[in-house]
Design an enzyme around this catalytic site. Structure first.
Site, PDB file in Angstrom:
ATOM      1  N   CYS A   1      52.702  33.574  47.998  1.00  0.00           N
ATOM      2  CA  CYS A   1      53.518  32.662  47.198  1.00  0.00           C
ATOM      3  C   CYS A   1      53.018  32.644  45.747  1.00  0.00           C
ATOM      4  CB  CYS A   1      53.515  31.268  47.826  1.00  0.00           C
ATOM      5  SG  CYS A   1      54.841  30.202  47.191  1.00  0.00           S
TER       6      CYS A   1
ATOM      7  N   HIS B   1      54.787  31.804  53.419  1.00  0.00           N
ATOM      8  CA  HIS B   1      53.710  30.988  53.975  1.00  0.00           C
ATOM      9  C   HIS B   1      53.732  31.123  55.503  1.00  0.00           C
ATOM     10  CE1 HIS B   1      52.484  29.012  50.313  1.00  0.00           C
ATOM     11  NE2 HIS B   1      53.719  28.637  50.051  1.00  0.00           N
TER      12      HIS B   1
END
Length: 510
Positions: free
Chosen positions: A350, A458
């Site tokens: 991310c 994630h």
């Protein structure tokens, strides 16, 4: 009206989340319909979950929202699906004295503490009470988790997670105190004394956590506490970590410390590997690293940004609540230069993916510490990609197809996880795009060049096949032999429940 049990504390990090998860699993084991709840959370460790049906009506373009990781974990302990009703208000610190306010799963803006309490708190309280009401209509018991201390006398008129929850839910309060650092009786007595008078009558009892030693030596103190306060001691939990994900970054070392997580007991040094994780000042979703630390022979070392990479076999850069400011911190400490000469596998997740690129545009949207007028910031430069920030935030549970190459060699096939990020990423040169969705593979999902890979997913290392492939690549790069697998550890939810069942009186649960 459902019964609500509020697990409140004398301070942060005293074990409230573990007690709440244990209660959820115990009640579920008894066949009780139970749901977790936390009115207001402050954490950068969040999960993407379905928004409650009542709040996504008329907002069908945003079916997913964010909740704190502890409520996600507690929902799994309760054996129910997580939704945004379980954590209707989430504050995500971003630096500069500001936090992003998330209400009913959706980000509504960045606010300083004073602005939040003056202008937005009443709206947040209404959302929290409404969410509790919906849960109360659907479940028999709600296990609510408080935040910090329930006795913060400067905040009692606006303490949403503790005082307000106890009042609008008419909750039974279980007070949790941590004995590890000493002063537990002073903390417990002082907390009871400083609680709002109307709530003292709602205290069902106290649980002391993190005890080491001979319990008989504690008995006189327990008796004196009960005599002074009239509050029962429900149990004393021994020091034991069930393995639940951490709610926030308090459990991590500070930025000037190095600490190692993972269990390599009984494994020779030449059969272990170390994965270095830069301790970003605004790190988020560090729970992404926990599946790696749980593997036999794998150590996860959180590194201060001025640390060298000696003894590190791979690097994983976690997410960050503020990519731009953490990028500037990395560059100021020289960590970017050391990373560019590092020989092992590198993975960015991310915000960590964004950091690895060549440039970030519209940095003024994200950063608070950037130089005045700097709307473009140079990245670490290990991946030929560029990220452009906007006010839009992507929150979604997702599944991708992986063409496993580089550090993920051999992990072909589906991988699942969730996205929570601002900014979109595009290729700025020749680069592999191993992550695909709906037959399309682009740098908007992830990119790889040589030993370096980044993506927005994630929960990546929760995928068994990918995690296994990555660990194998780390061992191969380090020229070491991976130890044979060990027996699976007991469920952390069952371990949390067993802590309570073995060391607390539970008659009050009914």
């Amino acid at each position: 009206m459902a019964r609500t049990i509020l697990v409140a504390g004398t301070a942060s990090h005293v074990g409230k989340s573990t007690v709440a998860a244990g209660l959820c699993r115990l009640l579920s084991d008894r066949g009780v319909s139970v749901a977790p709840y936390k009115a207001q959370n402050m954490s950068n460790n969040a999960r993407a979950v379905p928004r409650a049906p009542a709040v996504k009506n008329g907002d069908s373009g945003h079916p997913y929202g964010e909740i704190g990781v502890s409520q996600y974990v507690q929902a799994r302990a309760a054996r129910i699906a997580p939704t945004t009703d379980q954590n209707p208000v989430l504050l995500k610190p971003r630096g500069g004295g500001e936090s992003q306010l998330v209400v009913d799963g959706r980000a509504v803006g960045h606010f300083a503490a004073g602005s939040y309490y003056d202008d937005h708190w009443h709206e947040a309280r209404d959302a929290a009470e409404a969410a509790h009401g919906r849960l109360a209509d659907a479940y028999d018991v709600i296990v609510a988790e408080g935040a910090g201390s329930i006795a913060e006398i400067n905040l009692q008129d606006r303490d949403l997670a503790n005082v307000e929850t106890a009042r609008f839910a008419d909750a039974e309060i279980v007070l949790v105190g941590d004995i590890e650092r000493g002063g537990v009786f002073a903390s417990l007595v002082g907390t009871v004394e400083l609680m709002p008078e109307d709530l003292r009558q709602q205290v069902r009892g106290v649980i002391i956590t993190k005890f080491r030693g001979d319990l008989s030596l504690l008995e006189s103190g327990l008796q004196e506490f009960e005599a002074r306060t009239g509050v029962d001691v429900l149990g004393v939990l021994p020091y034991d970590d069930p393995g639940l994900p951490e709610e926030d970054s308090l459990a991590l070392p500070s930025t000037d410390e190095r600490a190692v997580f993972g269990d390599d007991d009984g494994i020779d040094a030449d059969r272990t590997v170390t994965i270095g994780v830069p301790r970003l000042p605004r790190a988020s979703n560090v729970t992404d690293l926990e599946p790696l630390a749980a593997e036999a022979g794998v150590r996860v070392a959180y590194l201060p940004l001025d640390a060298n990479l000696k003894g590190v076999d791979a690097v994983v850069i976690p997410g960050t609540k503020n990519t731009v400011d953490d990028l500037l911190a990395i560059q100021e400490a020289g960590f970017d230069r050391r990373l560019r000469t590092f020989d092992g596998p590198i993975v960015g997740l991310c915000g960590g993916y964004q950091l690895l690129g060549e440039r970030i545009y519209k940095a003024d949207i994200e950063g608070t510490d950037r130089p005045e007028g700097a709307s473009t910031v140079s990245g670490i430069g290990l991946l030929p990609v560029e990220t452009t920030f906007s006010e839009d935030k992507r929150v979604v549970d997702t599944a991708l197809e992986l063409d496993g190459t580089g550090p993920f060699a051999g992990a072909d096939g589906p991988v699942s996880g969730y996205e929570i990020h601002m900014g979109t990423t595009e290729s700025a040169g020749a680069v592999e795009t191993p992550f695909g969705r709906d037959g399309e593979s682009t740098a908007a999902l992830g990119a790889r060049r040589g030993k370096v890979v980044g993506c927005y997913l994630h929960g990546l290392f929760e995928n068994d096949g990918l995690r296994d492939a990555f660990i194998n690549s780390v061992y191969d790069a380090a020229d070491r032999h991976r130890p044979l697998g060990t027996a699976a550890a007991p469920s952390p939810y069952d371990r949390a429940a067993a802590l309570l069942a073995d060391h607390c009186t539970l008659d009050w649960l009914g």
